[in-house]
Design a protein around this motif. Structure first.
Motif, PDB file in Angstrom:
ATOM      1  N   GLY A  26     -50.588   2.063 -25.837  1.00 21.26           N
ATOM      2  CA  GLY A  26     -51.530   3.149 -25.630  1.00 21.26           C
ATOM      3  C   GLY A  26     -51.021   4.465 -26.181  1.00 21.26           C
ATOM      4  N   PRO A  27     -51.781   5.533 -26.074  1.00 18.08           N
ATOM      5  CA  PRO A  27     -51.406   6.825 -26.640  1.00 18.08           C
ATOM      6  C   PRO A  27     -50.292   7.488 -25.838  1.00 18.08           C
ATOM      7  N   PRO A  28     -49.590   8.433 -26.451  1.00 13.83           N
ATOM      8  CA  PRO A  28     -48.519   9.151 -25.725  1.00 13.83           C
ATOM      9  C   PRO A  28     -49.010   9.839 -24.462  1.00 13.83           C
ATOM     10  N   SER A  29     -50.285  10.193 -24.426  1.00 12.22           N
ATOM     11  CA  SER A  29     -50.832  10.863 -23.242  1.00 12.22           C
ATOM     12  C   SER A  29     -50.830   9.961 -22.014  1.00 12.22           C
ATOM     13  N   SER A  30     -50.642   8.668 -22.212  1.00 13.80           N
ATOM     14  CA  SER A  30     -50.622   7.731 -21.088  1.00 13.80           C
ATOM     15  C   SER A  30     -49.243   7.633 -20.446  1.00 13.80           C
ATOM     16  N   SER A  31     -48.249   8.283 -21.028  1.00 10.90           N
ATOM     17  CA  SER A  31     -46.888   8.165 -20.503  1.00 10.90           C
ATOM     18  C   SER A  31     -46.162   9.506 -20.558  1.00 10.90           C
ATOM     19  N   ARG A  32     -46.775  10.526 -19.975  1.00  8.55           N
ATOM     20  CA  ARG A  32     -46.139  11.842 -19.927  1.00  8.55           C
ATOM     21  C   ARG A  32     -44.855  11.800 -19.120  1.00  8.55           C
ATOM     22  N   MET A  33     -44.786  10.872 -18.229  1.00  9.27           N
ATOM     23  CA  MET A  33     -43.617  10.709 -17.372  1.00  9.27           C
ATOM     24  C   MET A  33     -43.312   9.219 -17.328  1.00  9.27           C
ATOM     25  N   MET A  34     -42.054   8.864 -17.539  1.00  9.08           N
ATOM     26  CA  MET A  34     -41.654   7.468 -17.476  1.00  9.08           C
ATOM     27  C   MET A  34     -40.419   7.354 -16.607  1.00  9.08           C
ATOM     28  N   ALA A  35     -40.294   6.227 -15.962  1.00  6.06           N
ATOM     29  CA  ALA A  35     -39.202   6.089 -15.002  1.00  6.06           C
ATOM     30  C   ALA A  35     -38.767   4.636 -14.879  1.00  6.06           C
ATOM     31  N   TRP A  36     -37.599   4.481 -14.300  1.00  4.49           N
ATOM     32  CA  TRP A  36     -37.069   3.184 -13.904  1.00  4.49           C
ATOM     33  C   TRP A  36     -36.922   3.164 -12.391  1.00  4.49           C
ATOM     34  N   PHE A  37     -37.373   2.081 -11.813  1.00  2.06           N
ATOM     35  CA  PHE A  37     -37.167   1.794 -10.406  1.00  2.06           C
ATOM     36  C   PHE A  37     -36.473   0.448 -10.313  1.00  2.06           C
ATOM     37  N   ARG A  38     -35.876   0.163  -9.174  1.00  4.20           N
ATOM     38  CA  ARG A  38     -35.248  -1.139  -9.001  1.00  4.20           C
ATOM     39  C   ARG A  38     -35.442  -1.638  -7.586  1.00  4.20           C
ATOM     40  N   GLN A  39     -35.437  -2.948  -7.455  1.00  5.90           N
ATOM     41  CA  GLN A  39     -35.554  -3.565  -6.148  1.00  5.90           C
ATOM     42  C   GLN A  39     -34.414  -4.553  -5.980  1.00  5.90           C
ATOM     43  N   PRO A  40     -33.396  -4.176  -5.202  1.00  6.79           N
ATOM     44  CA  PRO A  40     -32.298  -5.097  -4.920  1.00  6.79           C
ATOM     45  C   PRO A  40     -32.794  -6.255  -4.058  1.00  6.79           C
ATOM     46  N   PRO A  41     -32.043  -7.340  -4.006  1.00  9.51           N
ATOM     47  CA  PRO A  41     -32.452  -8.487  -3.178  1.00  9.51           C
ATOM     48  C   PRO A  41     -32.659  -8.073  -1.726  1.00  9.51           C
ATOM     49  N   LYS A  42     -33.793  -8.439  -1.173  1.00  8.15           N
ATOM     50  CA  LYS A  42     -34.112  -8.225   0.236  1.00  8.15           C
ATOM     51  C   LYS A  42     -34.167  -6.752   0.629  1.00  8.15           C
ATOM     52  N   LYS A  43     -34.407  -5.880  -0.349  1.00  8.08           N
ATOM     53  CA  LYS A  43     -34.521  -4.455  -0.048  1.00  8.08           C
ATOM     54  C   LYS A  43     -35.791  -3.886  -0.656  1.00  8.08           C
ATOM     55  N   GLU A  44     -36.109  -2.654  -0.271  1.00  8.06           N
ATOM     56  CA  GLU A  44     -37.274  -1.981  -0.808  1.00  8.06           C
ATOM     57  C   GLU A  44     -36.993  -1.474  -2.225  1.00  8.06           C
ATOM     58  N   ARG A  45     -38.062  -1.276  -2.955  1.00 12.41           N
ATOM     59  CA  ARG A  45     -37.906  -0.710  -4.291  1.00 12.41           C
ATOM     60  C   ARG A  45     -37.425   0.736  -4.171  1.00 12.41           C
TER      61      ARG A  45
END
Length: 125
Positions: A26-45
């Motif tokens: 998609g266009p750059p306007s769809s990703s003004r902000m990008m991030a990484w999240f993670r979910q360890p085993p048996k834990k919340e993201r």
């Protein structure tokens, strides 16, 4: 519909390095902000790192100084360079993109509109 695709996960020994990559269609306007999240085993993201299209960044305390997030606006991609990896970094890592960049809410997963399926990172001790 914007699609987000991650790559680069795998198995690495403690102290090693790994680089994750993410591309948003998609266009750059769809990703003004990008991030990484993670979910360890048996834990919340949990939040890992975020970057805006003007390259403002934010990191979780647990990865500050070890992980670096950077992006290529022309290609609508973001990468996460991870160094000095620890067993507690083991998790499913997901990339997310947001149409609007809110500097005070970079770590808030509710701000993100598009999510990838995730890529597994396993750090052995």
């Amino acid at each position: 519909q914007v699609q987000v695709q991650e790559s680069g996960g795998g198995l690495v020994q403690a102290g090693g390095s790994l680089k994750l990559s993410c591309t948003a269609s998609g266009p750059p306007s769809s990703s003004r902000m990008m991030a990484w999240f993670r979910q360890p085993p048996k834990k919340e993201r949990e939040f890992v790192a975020a970057i805006t299209w003007t390259e403002s960044t934010q990191y979780a305390d647990s990865v500050q100084g070890r992980f670096t997030i950077f992006r290529d606006n022309a290609k609508n991609t973001v990468a996460l360079q991870m160094t000095s990896l620890k067993p507690e970094d083991t998790a499913m890592y997901s990339c997310a993109a947001a149409r609007i960049a809110r500097l005070t809410k970079l770590e808030d997963e509710d701000q993100y509109d598009y999510w990838g399926q995730g890529t597994q990172v396993t750090v052995s001790s």
